[in-house]
Design a protein around this motif. Structure first.
Motif, short mmCIF file in Angstrom:
data_model
loop_
_atom_site.label_atom_id
_atom_site.label_comp_id
_atom_site.label_asym_id
_atom_site.label_seq_id
_atom_site.Cartn_x
_atom_site.Cartn_y
_atom_site.Cartn_z
N PHE A 94 1.68 -3.39 2.30
CA PHE A 94 1.52 -3.35 0.85
C PHE A 94 2.04 -2.04 0.24
CE2 PHE A 94 -2.22 -6.22 1.86
CZ PHE A 94 -1.57 -7.37 1.45
N LYS A 96 4.66 0.71 -0.70
CA LYS A 96 6.10 0.86 -0.93
C LYS A 96 6.55 2.29 -0.74
CE LYS A 96 9.63 0.22 -4.51
NZ LYS A 96 9.86 -0.20 -5.92
N ARG A 244 3.83 -2.28 -3.17
CA ARG A 244 4.92 -3.25 -3.28
C ARG A 244 4.55 -4.39 -4.23
NH1 ARG A 244 8.79 -2.30 0.45
NH2 ARG A 244 8.19 -1.08 2.29
N ASN A 245 3.28 -4.76 -4.21
CA ASN A 245 2.83 -5.86 -5.08
C ASN A 245 1.35 -5.65 -5.40
OD1 ASN A 245 1.16 -7.22 -2.96
ND2 ASN A 245 3.18 -7.55 -2.00
N PRO A 246 0.81 -6.40 -6.36
CA PRO A 246 -0.59 -6.21 -6.79
C PRO A 246 -1.63 -6.42 -5.69
CG PRO A 246 0.63 -7.48 -8.42
CD PRO A 246 1.51 -7.36 -7.23
#
Length: 413
Positions: A94, A96, A244-246
Motif C-alpha cells: 500500500f 507508494k 498507493r490507494n485509499p
C-alpha cells in the motif's frame, strides 16, 4: 444646498459622539477582518504543506505533535524510531513513497533537517543557486534562511544542538552551503536541508570523541541510500508516507499503532481536529465582534436621535426656507453613511496592523510569514454589512423629520 458638506459639519460639531460611534465600528470590523485574515493565512499554510502526505510515522506520543514537528516544523519531535522499522514499511504494497526525516539541530534558530532528494521534490523546491546536497555535511538552504542569515554558496557554519538557537554548538564539524532554494511559499523556505548521513555523522563524532563509530557514512553515504544493511541500526526522527490507494489509509495506521513501537498519525485528521479546536475560539471572537458592530449601530442611532432633538429648530428653519423633508432625511442618512465608511476603513487598517504584529510573532517563533495586502472577498461583504448598519441606524431616527411640526417648533423657540 450641499447635503454631504452639511452632514460632515454636523459630525465635526459632535466630535465625541461621532468618535465613539466610529471607534465601536472600527473595533468590530477590525476584529472580524483580522479573524478572516488569520483563518485564511493559517488555512493556506496548513493545506499547502500537507498536500500529498497521507501519513506520518514517528515515536509514540501526541499525534498532533508528530504532525506539527514533521510537516510544519513548529513543535518538538516526539523522539526517534529505528530506521529498519521504517524501511520495513517500504515493502508494504500500500506504500507508494517514504521520505525519512532526521531532526534535532539548528543554526541560529533555523532547523536543520536530514532527509533525501525526495523531500525537495515533494515540495517542488528548485535551486536558485548551486545544487542539492549530495555528500555528508553539505546543505541546501531555504530562501528565507539565506536572506535572514546572509548565507551564500561556499559558506560554512557549525550547528547547535536542539531546536533552540542557544543550544550547545557542534563546533568540530561544519556544514557547507552548496545550494539555495528558490522561494516557493512552503516550509522549505525556512529550513536547512542536508543528508541523513550528515546528522548521523555530527552525533557519532561527538559520541565517539572524534572517532567515527562502525558504519560511519561520512565519505560515501548517499542521501537516498537509507536501506543499506550497514544503516539498519540507525535512527531517524520520523517519515512522511504517501499511499498507493485509499486502502493504505484504512489498514496501515491501525497496524502500525497496534503492532509496532512506532506511531502513525494522519495529517488530514489531526489538522481538522486542530482547526475544530481553534474554531470554537474563532467563532466566539467573531460573535463578540458582531455584537460590538451591533452596539456601534445602536450608538449611531442614539447619537443621531439626540442630534435630531437638539437640531429640531434648525430643521424647522430649513424646511420653512424651502428645503424638503426628503433632503433633510438624506442629510441625516449621510451622517450614518460617513460614519460607516470611516469605521470600515479604520477597521481594515487596524486588521492589517494586527496581522503585522501576528506576522512578527510567527516569524520570530516559527519563521512563518503572514502577508495579505489585498481585500478578501469576505471583506467586501463586510463593507456592505457596515454600510447597511450605518444606513439603518441613521434612517430610524431620521424618520422623525417627517413628523416634525414646523410652526410649533419655531414657536417654541
Amino acid at each position: 444646498m450641499n447635503l454631504f458638506k452639511i452632514s460632515l459639519a454636523n459630525l465635526k460639531e459632535k466630535k465625541l459622539n461621532s468618535f465613539l460611534s466610529m471607534l465601536l465600528l472600527t473595533l468590530g470590523i477590525g476584529m472580524i477582518s483580522l479573524l478572516l485574515l488569520l483563518n485564511k493565512q493559517m488555512d493556506e499554510q496548513f493545506r499547502r504543506n500537507i498536500r500529498g502526505i497521507d501519513m506520518v510515522v514517528g515515536a509514540k506520543g501526541s499525534p498532533l505533535q508528530l504532525i506539527l514537528s514533521s510537516i510544519y516544523q513548529i513543535d518538538a519531535p516526539t523522539g526517534n524510531i529505528p530506521l529498519e522499522d521504517v524501511n520495513a514499511l517500504k515493502r508494504n504494497p500500500f506504500v507508494k513513497n517514504i521520505i525519512p526525516l532526521s531532526m534535532g539541530d539548528n543554526y541560529r534558530g533555523f532547523r536543520i533537517v536530514g532527509t533525501n532528494a525526495q523531500y525537495a521534490e515533494h515540495f517542488q523546491a528548485k535551486t536558485a543557486l548551486g545544487t542539492l546536497f549530495s555528500q555528508s555535511m553539505e546543505v541546501t538552504i531555504g530562501s528565507k534562511v539565506a536572506r535572514t542569515l546572509g548565507l551564500n554558496i561556499g559558506d560554512t557554519f557549525a550547528s547547535s544542538h536542539g531546536l533552540d538557537a542557544n543550544g550547545e554548538a557542534h563546533g568540530e564539524k561544519k556544514y557547507k552551503v552548496i545550494g539555495i532554494f528558490e522561494a516557493n511559499g512552503s516550509v522549505i523556505d525556512q529550513l536547512i536541508l542536508t543528508s541523513l548521513s550528515s546528522v548521523w555523522d555530527i552525533h557519532e563524532h561527538e559520541e565517539a570523541g572524534g572517532i567515527h563509530a562502525e558504519g560511519d557514512t561520512h565519505q560515501t553515504e548517499s542521501p537516498d541510500n537509507s536501506e543499506d544493511p550497514h544503516l539498519e541500526k540507525k535512527e531517524i526522527t520520523s517519515a512522511l508516507i504517501q499511499f498507493r490507494n485509499p486502502m493504505g489509509l484504512i489498514t496501515l495506521p491501525r497496524h502500525i499503532n497496534q503492532n509496532t513501537s512506532m506511531q502513525a498519525a494522519l495529517p488530514s485528521i489531526e489538522i481538522n481536529r486542530l482547526f475544530s479546536m481553534l474554531g470554537v475560539g474563532i467563532e466566539t471572537l467573531r460573535a463578540l465582534a458582531a455584537i460590538i458592530i451591533f452596539i456601534a449601530g445602536i450608538s449611531v442611532l442614539i447619537s443621531l436621535y439626540n442630534s435630531l432633538k437638539e437640531r429640531k429648530y434648525e430643521m424647522a428653519l430649513l424646511l420653512s426656507m424651502g428645503a424638503t423633508r426628503t433632503k433633510l432625511f438624506f442629510m441625516l442618512l449621510y451622517e450614518g453613511f460617513i460614519l460607516a465608511i470611516l469605521g470600515y476603513i479604520s477597521g481594515i487598517l487596524l486588521s492589517r496592523l494586527g496581522l503585522w504584529f501576528f506576522s512578527r510573532a510567527a516569524e520570530q517563533d516559527f519563521h512563518y510569514s503572514l502577508n495579505q495586502n489585498t481585500l478578501l472577498a469576505e471583506e467586501i461583504y463586510l463593507f456592505a454589512g457596515a454600510i447597511v448598519i450605518g444606513l439603518i441606524a441613521a434612517a430610524i431616527p431620521s424618520l422623525g423629520i417627517y413628523r416634525l411640526n414646523i410652526s410649533r417648533t419655531l414657536a417654541e423657540e
